[in-house]
Enzyme design. Sequence first.
Site, PDB file in Angstrom:
ATOM      1  CD  GLU A   1      -1.204  -0.528   3.677  1.00 43.25           C
ATOM      2  OE1 GLU A   1      -2.213  -1.218   3.459  1.00 43.25           O
ATOM      3  OE2 GLU A   1      -0.919  -0.054   4.787  1.00 43.25           O
TER       4      GLU A   1
ATOM      5  NE  ARG B 104       6.074  14.556   4.941  1.00 42.60           N
ATOM      6  CZ  ARG B 104       7.387  14.549   4.892  1.00 42.60           C
ATOM      7  NH1 ARG B 104       8.056  15.492   4.228  1.00 42.60           N
ATOM      8  NH2 ARG B 104       8.087  13.615   5.511  1.00 42.60           N
TER       9      ARG B 104
ATOM     10  CE1 TYR C 163       4.988  13.106  11.162  1.00 45.57           C
ATOM     11  CE2 TYR C 163       4.712  13.893   8.907  1.00 45.57           C
ATOM     12  CZ  TYR C 163       4.267  13.131   9.979  1.00 45.57           C
ATOM     13  OH  TYR C 163       3.126  12.400   9.847  1.00 45.57           O
TER      14      TYR C 163
ATOM     15  N   GLY D  28       2.087   4.876  -0.930  1.00 48.70           N
ATOM     16  CA  GLY D  28       1.466   6.145  -1.297  1.00 48.70           C
ATOM     17  C   GLY D  28       2.540   7.141  -1.675  1.00 48.70           C
ATOM     18  NE  ARG D  29       6.680   8.997   2.762  1.00 47.37           N
ATOM     19  CZ  ARG D  29       6.268   9.853   3.703  1.00 47.37           C
ATOM     20  NH1 ARG D  29       6.458  11.147   3.526  1.00 47.37           N
ATOM     21  NH2 ARG D  29       5.694   9.419   4.806  1.00 47.37           N
TER      22      ARG D  29
ATOM     23  CB  CYS E 288      -0.753  33.862  14.296  1.00 43.96           C
ATOM     24  SG  CYS E 288      -1.444  35.293  13.448  1.00 43.96           S
TER      25      CYS E 288
END
Length: 421
Positions: free
Chosen positions: A271, A309, A313, A273-274, A340
């Site tokens: 599976e 991201r 991360y 995705g990336r 902000c």
Amino acid sequence: MPMSQSFQDRLFPIVEKIAEHYGTPFHIYDETGIRETGANLKKAFAGIDGFREYFAVKALPNKRILQIMQEMGFGFDCSSIPELIMSRQVGGRGEDIMFTSNNTSREEFLFAEQDGGCILNLDDITLIDKVPNFPELVCFRYNPGPKRTGNVIIGNPVEAKYGVTHDQVVDAYRRARARGASRFGLHTMVASNELDYTYMVETARMVLEIAEMVESELGIRFEFVNIGGGFGIPYKPEQSPLDLGAMSGEITALFDSFRERHGYAPRMVMESGRYITGPHGCLVTTAINHKDIYRKYIGVDACMSSLMRPALYDAYHHISVVGKEHLPKSEVCDVVGSLCENNDKFAVQRELPPIQEGDLLAIHDSGAHGHAMGFQYNGRLRPKELLLSTDGTVELIRRAETVEDYFATQDYRQDVFIPAG
């Protein structure tokens, strides 16, 4: 390296015209690169009978992108009702869809069984009795706990909320069979954005060993094992790409060995995705301000509602200043948005060519977990999505959010409840 040179060669000469036509910011995806990566993946694992990729819809949940996946023969990995709907809208039916949810509600189980159903991948042993109408084919997500180490994104399996434990796995299948299941799969997901191909080889070895263990205990035969996603991409220029050839060769050998021992081998699915879409997308944004205080800041017209991201991360995304790719990187700056929040930064103390207001910046590798993770904090709205098609045309595949969209959920029929007390 980030964002393939061929994608840059296709995009950068025309990106100013695209920006003039559509306005910035926008995510743009490269159909050519997506299809090439999909073809390479299928070729690499052609030696495993029945191999299939189930595209992780969460990575890039756009119907036009899912249509490309369907055309490549891929299935869909879903974890919510909207993802199920989207996958079915592009033609996914029955075993084209794997529903891997966690903390699943009764409403989700009932929806998952509609329109031909799906492969139900259960996340916990307690859910066996909560499935309203138990399917013939069932799968469980296996969490190896201390038997494996995770990586920085997915974390330590012992601390992960996902899956059944090693001690539960045999009983899970026993109880599923008692509820009427007669076909079985096995799933795991123990890494994310992993570039060390040997980690994936060990994952394949692990699920095959668990399949052998369950078969020896219960006499059931697995139709497939799902090694999950987690194939990494090199976000940083100095990183080497995942060695797909070595990985597929070693994993194929594991399945061949299983077949020699048992007279059959389960199908293998995954599976990703990336890996399929990540490098084939970028966020194009315009420099609109510059600020020199304790640091130099370049303000752009996108913010982390478009790509979170880096804030979530501390992830690195390479940045090209369009038209200045070959100029010396003579300035150090933070590239920032308008939220902000001080972590609303696409780059921190990054060496870049001198940037003037009006320059276009291409933030690489936004093709997965970019637009999909967007939000509306501070009233900042999510940008449009475009597709650079194989014929060179550019197609709008999602419009930008509007102020009207932002206020839509506050337009409702009044409902005032006074509890009796």
